[in-house]
Design a protein around this motif. Structure first.
Motif, PDB file in Angstrom:
ATOM      1  N   THR A   1      -3.353   7.760   7.248  1.00 12.12           N
ATOM      2  CA  THR A   1      -3.805   6.574   6.514  1.00 12.12           C
ATOM      3  C   THR A   1      -2.810   5.437   6.694  1.00 12.12           C
ATOM      4  OG1 THR A   1      -5.009   7.918   4.914  1.00 12.12           O
ATOM      5  CG2 THR A   1      -4.454   5.677   4.248  1.00 12.12           C
TER       6      THR A   1
ATOM      7  N   TYR B   1       0.853  -1.188   0.000  1.00 14.22           N
ATOM      8  CA  TYR B   1       0.000   0.000   0.000  1.00 14.22           C
ATOM      9  C   TYR B   1       0.884   1.231   0.000  1.00 14.22           C
ATOM     10  CZ  TYR B   1      -3.417  -3.415   1.524  1.00 14.22           C
ATOM     11  OH  TYR B   1      -4.218  -4.528   1.609  1.00 14.22           O
ATOM     12  N   ARG B   2       0.429   2.250  -0.715  1.00 18.18           N
ATOM     13  CA  ARG B   2       1.121   3.546  -0.768  1.00 18.18           C
ATOM     14  C   ARG B   2       0.101   4.629  -0.474  1.00 18.18           C
ATOM     15  NH1 ARG B   2       5.633   3.799  -4.401  1.00 18.18           N
ATOM     16  NH2 ARG B   2       6.082   1.756  -5.235  1.00 18.18           N
ATOM     17  N   THR B   3       0.498   5.598   0.303  1.00 15.07           N
ATOM     18  CA  THR B   3      -0.377   6.734   0.563  1.00 15.07           C
ATOM     19  C   THR B   3       0.476   7.942   0.921  1.00 15.07           C
ATOM     20  OG1 THR B   3      -2.201   7.597   1.903  1.00 15.07           O
ATOM     21  CG2 THR B   3      -0.707   6.052   2.975  1.00 15.07           C
ATOM     22  N   ARG B   4      -0.070   9.100   0.669  1.00 16.64           N
ATOM     23  CA  ARG B   4       0.606  10.343   1.033  1.00 16.64           C
ATOM     24  C   ARG B   4       0.142  10.846   2.393  1.00 16.64           C
ATOM     25  NH1 ARG B   4       2.498  13.706  -3.683  1.00 16.64           N
ATOM     26  NH2 ARG B   4       2.827  12.146  -5.289  1.00 16.64           N
ATOM     27  N   SER B   5      -0.719  10.094   3.031  1.00 15.26           N
ATOM     28  CA  SER B   5      -1.291  10.500   4.311  1.00 15.26           C
ATOM     29  C   SER B   5      -0.667   9.723   5.470  1.00 15.26           C
ATOM     30  CB  SER B   5      -2.803  10.266   4.299  1.00 15.26           C
ATOM     31  OG  SER B   5      -3.329  10.342   5.607  1.00 15.26           O
TER      32      SER B   5
END
Length: 132
Positions: free
Chosen positions: A58, A51-55
């Motif tokens: 998150t 998974y990748r997120t900028r948050s």
């Protein structure tokens, strides 16, 4: 960090290699993504970025749900996520290289007293390394 119910959650500190076979929840921001991936790569394994997120939050929520582990460069104020889950912080004992912090200012600009105080504090707590 790992989910609060992860088998390693109570250890307090781990070697990153102990987690490298598990999915990585990556904080996908410029510079950070490369740094975090390099930490895993330094264990001799390739990170399994699931998974990748900028948050930041998150990342914590996905980890709390048991979807993987993550490495972040700041400690959260609490182990509870906004989604109501719990994470456990683990220190890395791999001797990983720290992030470099740099101070910059605009030449000719007068700095506020607050800016000068912050810069002085940073110089005190993070002195420049001596070069051999």
């Amino acid at each position: 960090m790992v989910a609060a119910d992860h088998p390693l959650a109570r250890q307090g500190c781990v070697e990153l290699a102990e987690l490298s076979a598990e999915p990585l929840v990556l904080l996908d921001l410029p510079h950070s993504r490369d740094y975090f991936r390099s930490l895993v790569a330094a264990t001799g394994t390739a990170p399994d970025v699931r998974y990748r997120t900028r948050s930041y939050e998150t990342v914590r929520s996905l980890v709390a749900r048991g979807l993987g582990y993550s490495v972040l460069n700041q400690r959260p104020a609490t182990g509870q996520t906004y989604g109501g889950g719990e994470i456990a912080e683990l220190e890395l004992r791999d001797g990983s290289p720290p992030l470099e912090v740099q101070i910059a200012s605009v030449k000719g600009m007068t700095q506020t007293a607050r800016a000068r105080a912050v810069m002085e504090l940073l110089r005190e707590i993070a002195p420049r390394p001596t070069r051999a």
